[in-house]
Design an enzyme around this catalytic site. Sequence first.
Site, PDB file in Angstrom:
ATOM      1  N   GLU A  20       0.820  -1.206   0.000  1.00 43.30           N
ATOM      2  CA  GLU A  20       0.000   0.000   0.000  1.00 43.30           C
ATOM      3  C   GLU A  20       0.861   1.266   0.000  1.00 43.30           C
ATOM      4  O   GLU A  20       0.540   2.241  -0.688  1.00 43.30           O
ATOM      5  CB  GLU A  20      -0.940  -0.019   1.209  1.00 43.30           C
ATOM      6  CG  GLU A  20      -1.930  -1.164   1.117  1.00 43.30           C
ATOM      7  CD  GLU A  20      -2.574  -1.553   2.428  1.00 43.30           C
ATOM      8  OE1 GLU A  20      -3.330  -2.540   2.428  1.00 43.30           O
ATOM      9  OE2 GLU A  20      -2.332  -0.879   3.456  1.00 43.30           O
ATOM     10  N   CYS A  61      -7.025   0.134   3.857  1.00 44.42           N
ATOM     11  CA  CYS A  61      -6.912  -0.998   4.770  1.00 44.42           C
ATOM     12  C   CYS A  61      -7.223  -0.549   6.202  1.00 44.42           C
ATOM     13  O   CYS A  61      -8.198   0.138   6.445  1.00 44.42           O
ATOM     14  CB  CYS A  61      -5.520  -1.609   4.617  1.00 44.42           C
ATOM     15  SG  CYS A  61      -5.269  -3.240   5.317  1.00 44.42           S
ATOM     16  N   HIS A  74     -10.191  -2.466   5.456  1.00 42.47           N
ATOM     17  CA  HIS A  74      -9.983  -3.912   5.483  1.00 42.47           C
ATOM     18  C   HIS A  74     -11.105  -4.526   6.321  1.00 42.47           C
ATOM     19  O   HIS A  74     -11.515  -3.952   7.337  1.00 42.47           O
ATOM     20  CB  HIS A  74      -8.621  -4.243   6.094  1.00 42.47           C
ATOM     21  CG  HIS A  74      -8.231  -5.668   5.884  1.00 42.47           C
ATOM     22  ND1 HIS A  74      -8.609  -6.664   6.752  1.00 42.47           N
ATOM     23  CD2 HIS A  74      -7.529  -6.258   4.884  1.00 42.47           C
ATOM     24  CE1 HIS A  74      -8.142  -7.821   6.309  1.00 42.47           C
ATOM     25  NE2 HIS A  74      -7.487  -7.605   5.177  1.00 42.47           N
TER      26      HIS A  74
END
Length: 197
Positions: free
Chosen positions: A16, A109, A132
Amino acid sequence: MPKALILVADGSEEIEFVTSYDVFTRAGFEVVSAGVELKENHAHMTRNIRIVPDFPSLPSLGQEAVHEYYDVLVLPGGGPGAKTFAASAPVLDLINAFRDAGKYVAAICAGTTALVAAQKKHGGGRGRVTSHPSVREDVETKGGWEYSEERVVIDRNLITSRGPGTALLFALTIVEALAGREKRAEVALPMVIADTL
């Protein structure tokens, strides 16, 4: 030229972080990374990769003017890194400053939990977000934010995404938000990106 600030902590998710940094650079953005409470001169990422940020910490950036200079603040996920962001008063203040200034804040996330923590500290409006699945309850039930399972969600000046598998779509969405659809296409074409991310 848009300017992006990406935060990184021990336990941040490397895909990421690196994907965002890479895609923004390809788009011609001015990109800078800053460490948050690092124990060494590098961030020890979730999969044992080490990243040396451009700045070892936020204060070295002259924090009071950061939200005026940069166009987007990016928070990668990774459970331990996201916990560091969510517990860091300077990070929560920075998120609030970006939001108050109408600048973009982008979290992917578990990074979305820092948005929840900033809202709890400073108040202000919640938004429609994703994260997430492992932190959904923290965001939706405990945080009271409107939750979506879309891969990337844009709500006013918030951009959120789900995890490492959505990192490329997340980064390209930020490029489009800051520089337009043509710039996104210009970046995506030589990367040989699939039609469906």
